[in-house]
Design an enzyme around this catalytic site. Structure first.
Site, short mmCIF file in Angstrom:
data_model
loop_
_atom_site.label_atom_id
_atom_site.label_comp_id
_atom_site.label_asym_id
_atom_site.label_seq_id
_atom_site.Cartn_x
_atom_site.Cartn_y
_atom_site.Cartn_z
N GLU A 241 48.03 59.69 19.66
CA GLU A 241 46.70 59.22 19.26
C GLU A 241 46.34 59.68 17.85
O GLU A 241 45.87 58.88 17.03
CB GLU A 241 45.66 59.72 20.26
N ARG A 267 27.67 42.33 -8.99
CA ARG A 267 26.29 42.79 -9.06
C ARG A 267 25.94 43.12 -10.51
O ARG A 267 26.57 43.99 -11.13
CB ARG A 267 26.11 44.03 -8.19
N GLN A 278 30.32 53.82 -15.85
CA GLN A 278 31.31 54.83 -15.52
C GLN A 278 31.00 55.53 -14.20
O GLN A 278 31.91 55.84 -13.42
CB GLN A 278 31.40 55.85 -16.64
#
Length: 386
Positions: A241, A267, A278
């Site tokens: 798992e 955007r 930046q």
């Protein structure tokens, strides 16, 4: 070191991603009917039995291929909870039967569990026994040719819809590692009842609930492995798992990373795409670094498991890296999206789905303890005072 996957594995991953996008979208909430419908579809694609041997209805894939497929699944479906349920079924339930089951148990259960006909749950955690499995209070008392089980399990993935349960119980009180035994118990067995699905902060598409055992009587052939081998079964299932399930989170992070890069490119603020700032671009670079670093660790752990390794360091390191990266990538994606990041979207969904990943399969703190012990940094005897 060759970091390229074989061509046939790449093809399987591409097909699985396309299938998941088309058929496994879901709503991110739990509906028993919709869950089972998608479960059967997943079974028809071979996902549910990916690492099960072909003679028992599976695909016989190794751990590296399994991680790649789980990553493709997480990348393809926005319902990370469903992918989590698939992985828990395969790695925590089917693989213990593969590795510890009798030929009769394997032939009876594995084909139907691999095909999607049946859903499995591994009942381990209890209200008072989470990280400390030896504090378990569920008991299994042998009475002649049967065992009688009593106790309550909590936080059991797939419990509300499971057809079969892998159950851990104490058969020798105070017996430590050899005091636990694992059982395969069919749903509908008198005395076995499950609670409703929890209302969780994340992984909402994965049904999780309690399992109540009230004088559940099972024959001796329901023992998985041998009496006293429960801890070994548990440890083996957790290795699978921790190594392979977290591929689902790799895929989810890649999906959110791609959508975040796209958003930052489109955007516009102050007349330019925000990706040119930046502060935004560096944050996205950090997201890429976290995802790729976690991916390398997880595939390293998978390669070790494929070679037959049974150490706990690589799975533990990978589990920590992926889960912590998933939480931080979710936070960073929300930060890039701004106010839009806290509405119902991919960024905030990843964060909610990632929060439990630091807890299940052994908390990250427990993983660090295990790693420290493997490095020779375990507890020493009491310090002698002068």
């Amino acid at each position: 070191m060759n970091f390229d996957l074989p061509a046939d594995t790449e093809a399987m991953c591409a097909a699985l991603t396309a299938f998941a996008r088309r058929d496994l979208g879901g709503t991110g909430t739990f509906s028993p009917q919709d869950f089972r419908r998608r479960w059967q579809l997943a079974g028809s694609q071979g996902i549910l039995g990916a690492t099960v041997p072909e003679e028992h209805g599976g695909s016989g894939l190794d751990a590296v291929s399994a991680v790649a497929l789980m990553e493709a699944l997480g990348f393809g479906t926005a319902d990370t909870g469903f992918g989590f349920s698939v992985a828990a079924h395969l790695f925590a339930c089917l693989m213990p039967i593969v590795e510890f089951g009798t030929p009769e148990q394997q032939s009876y259960w594995l084909p139907r569990l691999s095909s999607g006909e049946l859903i499995a749950a591994h009942a381990i955690t209890e209200p008072e026994a989470g990280s400390d499995i030896f504090a378990m209070r569920t008991t299994a008392e042998r009475r002649g040719e049967e065992y009688v089980l009593n106790g309550v399990k909590a936080f059991t993935t797939n419990a509300p819809v499971a057809d079969v349960f892998i159950v851990q119980a104490v058969t020798t009180p105070g017996g430590g590692f050899f005091g636990l035994t694992t059982f395969i118990i069919e749903a509908g067995t008198p005395g076995l009842h499950t609670g409703p699905a929890y209302d969780k902060v994340g992984l909402r598409g994965s049904p999780t609930g309690e399992v109540h055992l009230d004088h559940v009587q099972v024959p001796l052939d329901c023992v998985l492995g041998s009496p006293g081998a429960g801890a070994a079964v548990f440890s083996d299932s957790m290795q699978w798992e921790r190594t392979c399930l977290f591929g689902v989170y790799l895929g989810a992070m890649r999906r959110v990373l791609d959508s975040t890069i796209e958003f930052a490119s489109e955007r516009v603020q102050f007349g330019v795409p925000i990706g040119e700032f930046q502060a935004v671009s560096h944050r996205i670079v950090d997201m890429v670094m976290r995802v790729e670093s976690a991916r390398l660790l997880l595939f390293k752990a998978a390669a070790d498991l494929t070679r037959g390794g049974n150490g706990e360091v690589w799975p533990a390191l990978a589990k920590i890296a992926v889960s912590e990266a998933a939480v931080q990538v979710g936070l960073d994606a929300i930060g890039v999206h701004g106010g839009l990041g806290i509405t119902d979207g991919a960024a905030e969904t990843l964060l909610r789905d990632a929060l439990p990943s630091r807890i299940f399969s052994g908390t990250n703190e427990i993983q660090k303890n295990n790693i420290a012990r493997a490095l020779g940094l375990g507890r020493r005897g009491p310090v002698r005072r002068r």
